[in-house]
Scaffold this motif. Structure first.
Motif, PDB file in Angstrom:
ATOM      1  N   PRO A  13     -12.059 -22.941  23.354  1.00 57.10           N
ATOM      2  CA  PRO A  13     -13.471 -22.803  23.719  1.00 57.10           C
ATOM      3  C   PRO A  13     -14.325 -23.901  23.094  1.00 57.10           C
ATOM      4  CG  PRO A  13     -12.781 -21.014  22.260  1.00 57.10           C
ATOM      5  CD  PRO A  13     -11.582 -21.850  22.513  1.00 57.10           C
ATOM      6  N   GLU A  15     -18.815 -25.176  22.813  1.00 62.32           N
ATOM      7  CA  GLU A  15     -20.207 -24.795  23.043  1.00 62.32           C
ATOM      8  C   GLU A  15     -20.975 -25.953  23.659  1.00 62.32           C
ATOM      9  OE1 GLU A  15     -21.775 -23.560  19.256  1.00 62.32           O
ATOM     10  OE2 GLU A  15     -20.915 -21.558  19.456  1.00 62.32           O
ATOM     11  N   THR A 102     -21.065 -20.708  25.356  1.00 62.91           N
ATOM     12  CA  THR A 102     -19.666 -20.962  25.014  1.00 62.91           C
ATOM     13  C   THR A 102     -18.827 -20.889  26.287  1.00 62.91           C
ATOM     14  OG1 THR A 102     -19.956 -20.025  22.810  1.00 62.91           O
ATOM     15  CG2 THR A 102     -17.695 -20.195  23.634  1.00 62.91           C
ATOM     16  N   SER A 104     -14.906 -21.020  27.862  1.00 60.52           N
ATOM     17  CA  SER A 104     -13.466 -20.951  27.628  1.00 60.52           C
ATOM     18  C   SER A 104     -12.802 -20.866  29.002  1.00 60.52           C
ATOM     19  CB  SER A 104     -13.091 -19.752  26.761  1.00 60.52           C
ATOM     20  OG  SER A 104     -13.492 -18.548  27.360  1.00 60.52           O
ATOM     21  N   THR A 128     -20.153 -17.421  27.990  1.00 61.24           N
ATOM     22  CA  THR A 128     -20.798 -16.347  27.232  1.00 61.24           C
ATOM     23  C   THR A 128     -21.979 -16.914  26.445  1.00 61.24           C
ATOM     24  OG1 THR A 128     -19.240 -16.682  25.401  1.00 61.24           O
ATOM     25  CG2 THR A 128     -18.686 -14.971  26.995  1.00 61.24           C
ATOM     26  N   ASP A 129     -22.877 -16.016  26.050  1.00 61.56           N
ATOM     27  CA  ASP A 129     -24.037 -16.447  25.265  1.00 61.56           C
ATOM     28  C   ASP A 129     -23.718 -16.378  23.769  1.00 61.56           C
ATOM     29  OD1 ASP A 129     -24.289 -13.760  24.504  1.00 61.56           O
ATOM     30  OD2 ASP A 129     -25.946 -13.381  25.899  1.00 61.56           O
ATOM     31  N   GLN A 130     -24.724 -16.613  22.945  1.00 61.94           N
ATOM     32  CA  GLN A 130     -24.493 -16.658  21.502  1.00 61.94           C
ATOM     33  C   GLN A 130     -24.126 -15.300  20.908  1.00 61.94           C
ATOM     34  OE1 GLN A 130     -28.224 -18.891  20.758  1.00 61.94           O
ATOM     35  NE2 GLN A 130     -26.910 -20.230  19.536  1.00 61.94           N
ATOM     36  N   GLN A 131     -24.373 -14.236  21.635  1.00 58.51           N
ATOM     37  CA  GLN A 131     -23.963 -12.903  21.182  1.00 58.51           C
ATOM     38  C   GLN A 131     -22.582 -12.532  21.728  1.00 58.51           C
ATOM     39  OE1 GLN A 131     -27.321 -13.331  22.522  1.00 58.51           O
ATOM     40  NE2 GLN A 131     -27.746 -13.802  20.373  1.00 58.51           N
ATOM     41  N   GLY A 132     -21.971 -13.437  22.466  1.00 62.04           N
ATOM     42  CA  GLY A 132     -20.654 -13.175  23.045  1.00 62.04           C
ATOM     43  C   GLY A 132     -20.712 -12.376  24.345  1.00 62.04           C
ATOM     44  N   LEU A 133     -21.912 -12.195  24.878  1.00 65.25           N
ATOM     45  CA  LEU A 133     -22.064 -11.438  26.121  1.00 65.25           C
ATOM     46  C   LEU A 133     -21.828 -12.343  27.329  1.00 65.25           C
ATOM     47  CD1 LEU A 133     -25.238  -9.399  25.122  1.00 65.25           C
ATOM     48  CD2 LEU A 133     -22.849  -8.624  25.153  1.00 65.25           C
ATOM     49  N   PRO A 134     -21.236 -11.796  28.383  1.00 64.02           N
ATOM     50  CA  PRO A 134     -20.917 -12.629  29.546  1.00 64.02           C
ATOM     51  C   PRO A 134     -22.165 -13.101  30.284  1.00 64.02           C
ATOM     52  CG  PRO A 134     -20.429 -10.325  30.020  1.00 64.02           C
ATOM     53  CD  PRO A 134     -20.817 -10.403  28.559  1.00 64.02           C
ATOM     54  N   GLU A 137     -18.738 -16.332  35.248  1.00 63.66           N
ATOM     55  CA  GLU A 137     -17.397 -16.883  35.357  1.00 63.66           C
ATOM     56  C   GLU A 137     -17.429 -17.790  36.575  1.00 63.66           C
ATOM     57  OE1 GLU A 137     -17.174 -12.992  33.685  1.00 63.66           O
ATOM     58  OE2 GLU A 137     -16.714 -13.079  35.804  1.00 63.66           O
TER      59      GLU A 137
END
Length: 147
Positions: A13, A15, A102, A104, A128-134, A137
């Motif tokens: 991954p 950023e 991010t 990947s 995904t965003d900085q909170q890891g939320l999608p 795709e």
């Protein structure tokens, strides 16, 4: 031929920051005339917190990897025999200027047509965003001409 054992292959991954200037330039380059993509006041008036990312711009950000074709080298994909097949996008929400996203990627399918003369590789990119939320795709299909 690319071995089917590479289905599931993942790139590391990385950023990328969404910059306002690049959004404006991209909108201009694609002929987007909706001021929502170039004028912050128009974006806010339309209900956005700032400039939204135009459709397909995520693909441009994904190309900011240090070497966007490193997976070609790792898998033995001959760049000179590659054609762009197709792209598709699934958005979970809009992305905006100022965000750090991010990316990947995973190779999700390999199949052949025309008795193996054409091989198709489907890569799915997860954003995904900085909170890891999608956020989204997108799938990229490349075609390798083996004949």
């Amino acid at each position: 031929m690319i071995d089917h054992k590479f289905i599931g292959y993942r790139q590391a991954p990385f950023e990328a920051e969404v910059e306002k200037g690049r959004l404006r330039l991209f909108a201009k380059a694609i002929g987007e005339t909706d001021p929502v993509y170039s004028d912050e006041a128009a974006a806010r008036a339309a209900g956005h917190p700032t400039l939204p990312v135009p459709p397909t711009f995520l693909f441009c950000l994904e190309m900011e990897r240090a070497d966007p074709y490193d997976w070609f080298t790792e898998l033995g994909i001959p760049l000179g025999q590659v054609l762009h097949g197709e792209q598709s996008f699934t958005y979970h929400r809009s992305a905006y200027a100022g965000e750090t996203l991010t990316f990947s990627a995973e190779l999700i399918d390999i199949y052949e047509k025309k008795s193996g003369a054409l091989q198709f590789l489907v890569q799915r990119n997860f954003v995904t965003d900085q909170q890891g939320l999608p956020v989204a795709e997108f799938d990229r299909t490349i075609v390798i001409r083996w004949a």
